[in-house]
Write a protein that holds these residues in place. Structure first.
Motif, PDB file in Angstrom:
ATOM      1  N   ALA A 157       2.381 -12.362  -0.846  1.00  0.00           N
ATOM      2  CA  ALA A 157       1.135 -11.420  -0.691  1.00  0.00           C
ATOM      3  C   ALA A 157       0.353 -12.783  -0.629  1.00  0.00           C
ATOM      4  N   LEU A 158       0.792 -14.026  -1.036  1.00  0.00           N
ATOM      5  CA  LEU A 158      -0.061 -15.668  -0.502  1.00  0.00           C
ATOM      6  C   LEU A 158      -0.689 -15.832  -0.111  1.00  0.00           C
ATOM      7  N   ASN A 159       1.056 -14.848   1.574  1.00  0.00           N
ATOM      8  CA  ASN A 159       0.250 -15.857   2.630  1.00  0.00           C
ATOM      9  C   ASN A 159       0.529 -14.438   3.474  1.00  0.00           C
ATOM     10  N   ALA A 160      -0.378 -13.500   2.891  1.00  0.00           N
ATOM     11  CA  ALA A 160      -0.070 -11.855   3.692  1.00  0.00           C
ATOM     12  C   ALA A 160      -1.579 -11.959   4.593  1.00  0.00           C
ATOM     13  N   GLN A 161      -1.111 -11.646   5.862  1.00  0.00           N
ATOM     14  CA  GLN A 161      -2.557 -11.064   6.875  1.00  0.00           C
ATOM     15  C   GLN A 161      -3.727  -9.601   6.232  1.00  0.00           C
ATOM     16  N   SER A 162      -2.743  -9.073   5.249  1.00  0.00           N
ATOM     17  CA  SER A 162      -3.655  -7.625   4.852  1.00  0.00           C
ATOM     18  C   SER A 162      -2.950  -7.514   3.369  1.00  0.00           C
ATOM     19  N   ILE A 163      -4.669  -7.135   2.683  1.00  0.00           N
ATOM     20  CA  ILE A 163      -3.810  -7.284   1.023  1.00  0.00           C
ATOM     21  C   ILE A 163      -4.744  -6.675   0.981  1.00  0.00           C
ATOM     22  N   LYS A 164      -5.046  -5.255   0.158  1.00  0.00           N
ATOM     23  CA  LYS A 164      -5.373  -4.286  -0.363  1.00  0.00           C
ATOM     24  C   LYS A 164      -4.932  -4.083  -1.801  1.00  0.00           C
ATOM     25  N   VAL A 165      -5.588  -4.290  -2.869  1.00  0.00           N
ATOM     26  CA  VAL A 165      -5.964  -3.743  -4.239  1.00  0.00           C
ATOM     27  C   VAL A 165      -6.305  -2.935  -5.243  1.00  0.00           C
ATOM     28  N   THR A 166      -5.944  -2.081  -5.531  1.00  0.00           N
ATOM     29  CA  THR A 166      -6.334  -0.872  -6.144  1.00  0.00           C
ATOM     30  C   THR A 166      -5.907  -0.408  -7.468  1.00  0.00           C
ATOM     31  N   ASN A 167      -7.363  -0.112  -7.860  1.00  0.00           N
ATOM     32  CA  ASN A 167      -6.948   0.031  -9.268  1.00  0.00           C
ATOM     33  C   ASN A 167      -7.502   1.907  -9.975  1.00  0.00           C
TER      34      ASN A 167
ATOM     35  N   THR B  93     -17.220  11.230  -5.830  1.00  0.00           N
ATOM     36  CA  THR B  93     -16.820   9.444  -4.938  1.00  0.00           C
ATOM     37  C   THR B  93     -19.081   8.685  -5.670  1.00  0.00           C
ATOM     38  N   LEU B  94     -17.770   7.400  -6.192  1.00  0.00           N
ATOM     39  CA  LEU B  94     -19.520   6.759  -6.568  1.00  0.00           C
ATOM     40  C   LEU B  94     -20.028   5.566  -5.071  1.00  0.00           C
ATOM     41  N   PRO B  95     -21.070   5.643  -4.902  1.00  0.00           N
ATOM     42  CA  PRO B  95     -21.696   4.495  -4.220  1.00  0.00           C
ATOM     43  C   PRO B  95     -21.228   3.436  -4.068  1.00  0.00           C
ATOM     44  N   LYS B  96     -21.464   2.611  -2.797  1.00  0.00           N
ATOM     45  CA  LYS B  96     -21.475   1.286  -3.035  1.00  0.00           C
ATOM     46  C   LYS B  96     -19.829   1.120  -2.665  1.00  0.00           C
ATOM     47  N   LYS B  97     -19.193   1.934  -2.317  1.00  0.00           N
ATOM     48  CA  LYS B  97     -17.800   1.293  -2.566  1.00  0.00           C
ATOM     49  C   LYS B  97     -17.219   1.374  -3.793  1.00  0.00           C
ATOM     50  N   LEU B  98     -17.673   1.757  -4.743  1.00  0.00           N
ATOM     51  CA  LEU B  98     -16.644   1.999  -5.994  1.00  0.00           C
ATOM     52  C   LEU B  98     -16.105   3.221  -6.215  1.00  0.00           C
ATOM     53  N   GLY B  99     -15.621   3.429  -5.769  1.00  0.00           N
ATOM     54  CA  GLY B  99     -14.267   4.387  -5.933  1.00  0.00           C
ATOM     55  C   GLY B  99     -14.243   5.619  -6.360  1.00  0.00           C
TER      56      GLY B  99
ATOM     57  N   LYS C 102     -10.638   5.495 -10.142  1.00  0.00           N
ATOM     58  CA  LYS C 102      -9.719   4.681  -8.941  1.00  0.00           C
ATOM     59  C   LYS C 102     -10.775   3.961  -8.295  1.00  0.00           C
ATOM     60  N   CYS C 103     -10.612   2.639  -7.857  1.00  0.00           N
ATOM     61  CA  CYS C 103     -11.519   2.047  -7.363  1.00  0.00           C
ATOM     62  C   CYS C 103     -10.192   0.784  -6.498  1.00  0.00           C
ATOM     63  N   THR C 104     -10.642   0.565  -5.113  1.00  0.00           N
ATOM     64  CA  THR C 104     -10.000  -0.356  -4.262  1.00  0.00           C
ATOM     65  C   THR C 104     -11.064  -1.843  -4.248  1.00  0.00           C
ATOM     66  N   PHE C 105     -10.669  -2.441  -5.056  1.00  0.00           N
ATOM     67  CA  PHE C 105     -10.747  -4.048  -5.593  1.00  0.00           C
ATOM     68  C   PHE C 105     -10.918  -5.257  -3.997  1.00  0.00           C
ATOM     69  N   ILE C 106     -10.034  -5.263  -3.665  1.00  0.00           N
ATOM     70  CA  ILE C 106      -9.684  -5.940  -2.473  1.00  0.00           C
ATOM     71  C   ILE C 106      -9.423  -4.936  -0.863  1.00  0.00           C
ATOM     72  N   ASP C 107     -10.320  -5.208   0.067  1.00  0.00           N
ATOM     73  CA  ASP C 107      -9.319  -4.449   0.781  1.00  0.00           C
ATOM     74  C   ASP C 107      -9.689  -5.742   2.071  1.00  0.00           C
ATOM     75  N   LEU C 108      -8.460  -6.860   2.415  1.00  0.00           N
ATOM     76  CA  LEU C 108      -8.794  -8.045   3.703  1.00  0.00           C
ATOM     77  C   LEU C 108      -8.092  -7.511   4.230  1.00  0.00           C
ATOM     78  N   LYS C 109      -8.141  -7.843   5.677  1.00  0.00           N
ATOM     79  CA  LYS C 109      -7.302  -8.182   7.139  1.00  0.00           C
ATOM     80  C   LYS C 109      -7.426  -9.406   7.641  1.00  0.00           C
ATOM     81  N   LYS C 110      -6.864 -10.016   8.074  1.00  0.00           N
ATOM     82  CA  LYS C 110      -7.359 -11.574   8.563  1.00  0.00           C
ATOM     83  C   LYS C 110      -7.148 -11.239   9.884  1.00  0.00           C
TER      84      LYS C 110
END
Length: 376
Positions: free
Chosen positions: A17-27, A337-343, A368-376
């Motif tokens: 995960a530390l070297n990932a090109q794509s990371i997604k964290v959901t809670n 669905t909450l505003p401002k991408k709050l899940g 349910k909320c997505t904290f991180i959704d990154l793609k390098k």
């Protein structure tokens, strides 16, 4: 030994995960037996007297849990780590913390290696999908955990024909690999895009708990999902009332896109009263009457707006042939669905009936909320 292996697995997945090109964290937080561990947030159970009759006095239980999930991938590797925390035991296990995950290595396009204590639904038979349940039963997952090898091929001028063959060794549920409970699994999945799909899974091929499942699905009608299958030794009791030697599953779903309505239904029924116990065939009887495990689920949802969806889920479980065995569950719900991408937040009221008596009612609530959704 199991804890040591689990820690090693977590270390490997975190390094990836530390070297990932794509990371997604959901809670997901709260209490909803549909998507967090095994309990709703507030549960009111009807008490029974010494003779087993309901007293119409409802005792309250409050349970809160949380599920944190990390998905990460690079060009030749992907992984998932899921950690669940609960105020009570999770999924019948002894711990209030549950760790699951896998790592999958893809050296070439046609070959993959996967290892972990849960592969989730990453290696399924596509036509084994149950629409109303929105899930693949264990018998529709070619590989479930342990170690596995996957070979995938694409054919045709339009690259619309796919074939996947997989096999592997698995341990008991929620273990990375239990040497005393090894099982050998294999299967295949074949599909022609927008036409049909078919496949089969063979599980525990060397033991007394051998099972096989075969499925076919129609994909040629727009907005329609139609799958059917046969299961020998169906033991996943999340999708059938009790284990069955021979069972049939049928599922259908249709999306009425123009009006925002989606309707679906699953039916899983034994084809007789027999089941397998440690390799021996036994039967369900009530006196001279045969009892047949039967389960059906329905799910209807309606999208009122971009932020509000309402729906109703229902489940009927019974041993056909036995009076007063029917158990019914009805769950009207709403997702906002909450505003401002709050899940999104889902809640409702779940009513459970034992024959004609209200056994319990519950108030599920989950965020349910997505904290991180990154793609390098």
């Amino acid at each position: 030994m199991k804890k040591i292996v689990s820690v090693m697995l977590a270390g490997v997945l975190l390094c990836g995960a530390l070297n990932a090109q794509s990371i997604k964290v959901t809670n997901t937080f709260g209490g909803n037996s549909d998507n967090i561990s095994g309990s709703d947030l507030f549960v009111f159970e009807n008490q029974k007297d010494e003779e087993g009759s309901y007293e119409n006095e409802f005792g309250n239980k409050t349970r809160v849990s949380d599920r944190l999930q990390l998905d990460a991938s690079v060009s030749k590797f992907d992984s998932r780590i899921r950690i669940e925390f609960g105020a009570t035991k999770l999924n019948g296990k002894d711990s209030t913390v549950r760790f699951r995950g896998y790592g999958r290595f893809k050296p070439v396009d046609q070959f993959q290696l996967i290892a972990g204590n849960d592969f989730f639904t990453k290696v399924p038979v596509d036509a084994g999908y149950l629409v109303a349940s929105d899930d693949y039963p264990k018998y529709a997952r070619i590989l479930q955990n342990g170690f596995g090898a996957i070979s995938g091929w694409t054919f045709g001028e339009e690259k619309n024909i796919n074939l996947i063959i997989a096999s592997g060794l698995k341990g008991a549920d929620d273990t990375f690999l239990d040497m005393d409970l090894l099982g050998f699994d294999a299967g295949l999945n074949f599909g022609i895009k927008n036409v049909f799909s078919a496949g089969a899974s063979f599980q525990n091929m060397t033991g007394d708990n051998f099972s096989v499942a075969a499925f076919a699905g129609l994909n040629s009608v727009e907005n329609l999902i139609l799958n059917a299958g046969y299961i020998y030794n169906a033991t996943d009791t999340d999708f059938i009332t009790k284990p069955a030697k021979n069972a049939l599953s049928v599922t259908v779903g249709y999306n009425f896109k123009k009006i925002g309505l989606f309707a679906s239904a699953d039916v899983i029924s034994a084809l007789g009263n027999e089941y397998i116990d440690d390799g021996e065939t036994k039967d369900y009887k009530d006196g001279n009457d045969d009892l047949i495990p039967f389960l059906s689920k329905m799910n209807v949802s309606y999208k009122i707006s971009d932020s509000v969806t309402v729906g109703t889920k229902a489940k009927i479980a019974a041993m056909l042939g036995e009076r007063d065995s029917t158990q019914t569950e009805i769950y009207p719900n709403v997702t906002y669905t909450l505003p401002k991408k709050l899940g999104s937040i889902t809640s409702g009221v779940r009513l459970s009936f034992d024959a004609d008596k209200l056994a319990k009612f519950a108030i599920p609530l989950s965020w349910k909320c997505t904290f991180i959704d990154l793609k390098k």
